[in-house]
Write a protein that holds these residues in place. Sequence first.
Motif, PDB file in Angstrom:
ATOM      1  N   LYS A 156       0.859  -1.177   0.000  1.00  0.00           N
ATOM      2  CA  LYS A 156       0.000   0.000   0.000  1.00  0.00           C
ATOM      3  C   LYS A 156       0.900   1.233   0.000  1.00  0.00           C
ATOM      4  CE  LYS A 156      -4.071   1.800   2.355  1.00  0.00           C
ATOM      5  NZ  LYS A 156      -4.828   2.028   1.113  1.00  0.00           N
ATOM      6  N   ALA A 159      -9.678  -4.170  -7.425  1.00  0.00           N
ATOM      7  CA  ALA A 159      -8.565  -3.221  -7.583  1.00  0.00           C
ATOM      8  C   ALA A 159      -8.291  -3.015  -9.077  1.00  0.00           C
ATOM      9  CB  ALA A 159      -7.322  -3.754  -6.896  1.00  0.00           C
ATOM     10  N   LYS A 160      -7.600  -1.938  -9.381  1.00  0.00           N
ATOM     11  CA  LYS A 160      -7.237  -1.675 -10.786  1.00  0.00           C
ATOM     12  C   LYS A 160      -6.273  -2.747 -11.281  1.00  0.00           C
ATOM     13  CE  LYS A 160      -7.553   3.325 -10.744  1.00  0.00           C
ATOM     14  NZ  LYS A 160      -6.752   4.491 -10.364  1.00  0.00           N
ATOM     15  N   GLY A 163      -2.000  -0.682 -11.802  1.00  0.00           N
ATOM     16  CA  GLY A 163      -1.931   0.278 -10.709  1.00  0.00           C
ATOM     17  C   GLY A 163      -0.923   1.384 -10.987  1.00  0.00           C
ATOM     18  N   GLU A 171      -0.980   5.264  -7.322  1.00  0.00           N
ATOM     19  CA  GLU A 171      -1.452   4.643  -6.067  1.00  0.00           C
ATOM     20  C   GLU A 171      -1.312   3.126  -6.174  1.00  0.00           C
ATOM     21  OE1 GLU A 171      -2.333   6.460  -3.531  1.00  0.00           O
ATOM     22  OE2 GLU A 171      -2.225   8.344  -4.686  1.00  0.00           O
ATOM     23  N   ASP A 204      -2.617  -0.489  -4.609  1.00  0.00           N
ATOM     24  CA  ASP A 204      -3.689  -1.077  -3.796  1.00  0.00           C
ATOM     25  C   ASP A 204      -3.296  -2.387  -3.129  1.00  0.00           C
ATOM     26  OD1 ASP A 204      -5.726   0.883  -4.584  1.00  0.00           O
ATOM     27  OD2 ASP A 204      -5.484  -0.023  -6.571  1.00  0.00           O
ATOM     28  N   HIS A 205      -2.375  -3.129  -3.730  1.00  0.00           N
ATOM     29  CA  HIS A 205      -1.948  -4.392  -3.098  1.00  0.00           C
ATOM     30  C   HIS A 205      -0.608  -4.820  -3.670  1.00  0.00           C
ATOM     31  CE1 HIS A 205      -2.883  -7.115  -6.526  1.00  0.00           C
ATOM     32  NE2 HIS A 205      -3.891  -6.298  -6.764  1.00  0.00           N
ATOM     33  N   GLN A 232       0.418  -5.820  -7.420  1.00  0.00           N
ATOM     34  CA  GLN A 232      -0.484  -5.198  -8.398  1.00  0.00           C
ATOM     35  C   GLN A 232       0.385  -4.800  -9.593  1.00  0.00           C
ATOM     36  OE1 GLN A 232      -2.235  -1.456  -7.109  1.00  0.00           O
ATOM     37  NE2 GLN A 232      -4.067  -1.806  -8.375  1.00  0.00           N
ATOM     38  N   LEU A 253     -10.192  -6.123  -0.056  1.00  0.00           N
ATOM     39  CA  LEU A 253      -9.842  -4.735  -0.355  1.00  0.00           C
ATOM     40  C   LEU A 253     -11.093  -3.859  -0.303  1.00  0.00           C
ATOM     41  CD1 LEU A 253      -7.474  -5.398  -3.385  1.00  0.00           C
ATOM     42  CD2 LEU A 253      -6.813  -4.331  -1.222  1.00  0.00           C
ATOM     43  N   ASP A 290      -5.808  -4.982   3.231  1.00  0.00           N
ATOM     44  CA  ASP A 290      -5.093  -4.500   2.046  1.00  0.00           C
ATOM     45  C   ASP A 290      -4.219  -5.591   1.435  1.00  0.00           C
ATOM     46  OD1 ASP A 290      -6.014  -1.701   2.144  1.00  0.00           O
ATOM     47  OD2 ASP A 290      -5.032  -1.739   4.092  1.00  0.00           O
ATOM     48  N   GLU A 332      -6.431  -9.123  -3.859  1.00  0.00           N
ATOM     49  CA  GLU A 332      -7.887  -9.161  -4.014  1.00  0.00           C
ATOM     50  C   GLU A 332      -8.476 -10.550  -3.773  1.00  0.00           C
ATOM     51  OE1 GLU A 332      -8.750  -7.079  -7.546  1.00  0.00           O
ATOM     52  OE2 GLU A 332     -10.624  -8.136  -7.909  1.00  0.00           O
TER      53      GLU A 332
END
Length: 727
Positions: free
Chosen positions: A60, A97-98, A101, A104, A106-107, A110, A313, A344, A347
């Motif tokens: 994160k 999540a995207k 990424g 930002e 997210d995990h 990613q 998430l 976090d 996913e």
Amino acid sequence: MKFDTPAGQNPIDQLKHVGKPIDRIDGKFKTTGTAPYAYERHDVVANPAYGYVVGAAVAKGRISRIDMAAAKAAPGVLTIVTAESAGPLGKGNFNTAKLLGGPEIDHYHQAIALVVAETFEQARAAAALIVIDYARTAGRFDLAKELKGAPLHSEKGKPPVTKIGDFDAAFGTAPVKLDATYTTPDHSHAMMEPHATTAKWDGDKVTLYTSNQMIAWSKGDVAKTLGIPKDNVRLVSPYVGGGFGGKLFIRADVILAALGAKAAGRPVKVTLTRPMMFNNTTHRPATIQRIRIGAGRDGKITAIAHESGSGDLPGGGPETAVSQTRLLYAGANRLTSMRLAVVDLPEGNAMRAPGEAPGLMALEIAMDEMAEKLGMDPIAFRVANDTQVDPEKPERRFSQRQLVQCLEQGADRFGWKQRSAKPAQRRDGQWLVGMGVAAGFRNSMAMKSAARVALDKKGIVTVSTDMTDIGTGTYTIIAQTAAEMMGVDIDKVVVQLGDSDHPVSAGSGGQWGANNSTAGVYAACVKLREAIAQKLGFNSADVTFADGKVRSGNRSFALTEAAGDAGLVAEDAIEYGDLGKTYQQSTFAGHFVEAAVHSLTGEVRIRRMLAVCAAGRILNPKSARSQVIGAMTMGAGAALMEDLAVDTRFGFFVNHDLAGYEVPVHADIPHQEVMFLDEVDPTSSPMKAKGVGELGLCGVGAAIANAIYNASGVRVREYPVTLDKHL
Ligand code: MOS
């Protein structure tokens, strides 16, 4: 075709092809290496470049600096895609999540960049030259901690809490009660074929050769993510080397291959490497489940509560581990609930039998514990609490429910009488040997499913649908269905699957694929039969199709003749009315396990497994058995081995390869047997079938844990049941 009243007699009931244990027609392609997989589409894509995915190194935070100069200058590099170069991207309906990424994060792992080069090795070497600085922020990684005070949550359309009667009062006064907490860890699908996509643009249209279970969902999500019209997207996925829910939706390989190919101006292929699979893709979320059961001394459950907590998430969903408890056993006072914490970690999402698989791992140990407290045989206890109606909505009956038969016939077959009710009584050298049982339960869902069927002048019947075969036997059962309906041999049927240019099917998920996709083929075949009858001037109510001929009264034509030079084509979908509201449609099993526990080391060996399944008409006993024994093997993994180890400081799954994340193989499982009870469910579809692929997993883990308890006398409530928990 609308299906809204129970199916009557129809051509499928002839069972000349349907219900026969014929070999998988795709089997020889898979075993000889001639089935083209997504990363190997040399047959259709010339000269692809190679993409290598860069995963985030923190769980994160934010990318504070990214220096790609050395990577761009490295040999063979064509382009590098990042969120910045790609511009704004949307997010698919089925992603949390995207998929790309940055800045930002997210995990952990990613995807944050794709390096495209002439060779895989060049892309990988260049990826190592990218310098990234991160500003890390604190994350939430400890499920037990985050669940404290976490809100109630549920899947869309399903209540987070169900309450019937007065659980607290009934539990408080129950003469025999259990209050125990069980945990299941995060699980990885660990399918053989990793996520992979070969992308090719023609102008503004993109074709994605990929590995996917749900073509229509995924086509929509590609369009949404890339911000292009759906009509400009084609997904092709004829062979899938395992999915288990991890390929229900698109993942980073799909979007990055498309973006990479666009940027490079050339086809690009992307696979996730095995070490990326565990943290970049989805997993089955861990659960903490509290179960309380109260019963009278007669063994009747008077109060049952199942409260489950899981994490995901932000914007994600819970593991629906209480689903089966709403339906499996009688009892007037009931409570179920699901809480969802924000964590976090990578996913969470569906993995084979999401909900029921971990839910039954807990519930069916609890039932074993209650039986012991009551001094009852665990089968007798389950039988005493059987119900033929939905316990939360008694006006709703199960269309078919043979749980008792599964348990009783399984007991006979397995030699359950030999089991000692008292644990740790049977020795074989240094091994302690025991038997365990669990109920299996999984719903059978109705989903719209379409197909096209063509008859040509050579008498070949070609079925096209976007349905997928994820190793389940779809090609074969669809061929069996079309052969039955059109009265031709199976070698006269050609099945084309997994292409978004074909009619939209139910897809492969939730064990709904077999019944619904074949029912869609049935519907299209009914239309084709009508078209043939009409062309020949036959009364369509009085036509038979058999032996490559169509007959009415004393007139008959060969299908080759009926087709004419132009051939005939029909397309239709099976669509469901309100039958599913009238009847609860579910599948049931009895799982039996004999296990040995080493008296000195606590090692476990499974000796025998038996599954008795009641799951509607079995369309092909051979492919259905393969589904069930595969699922039983997966259940052994869940019970004994599989455990994504969470690093709660840095927020990632530590064991991200197949050396650290162990799954069982055939050699781990000495003997498996599967029995299917005779069942034909006219309310499920014109096929009268249901699903079985996920049922095979549901309950297995608990049957193993119960066998271990019976062998050693050690009750383990935290999966996996590893040897340290015995010492
Ligand atoms: Mo299944 S988890 O719906 O592929």
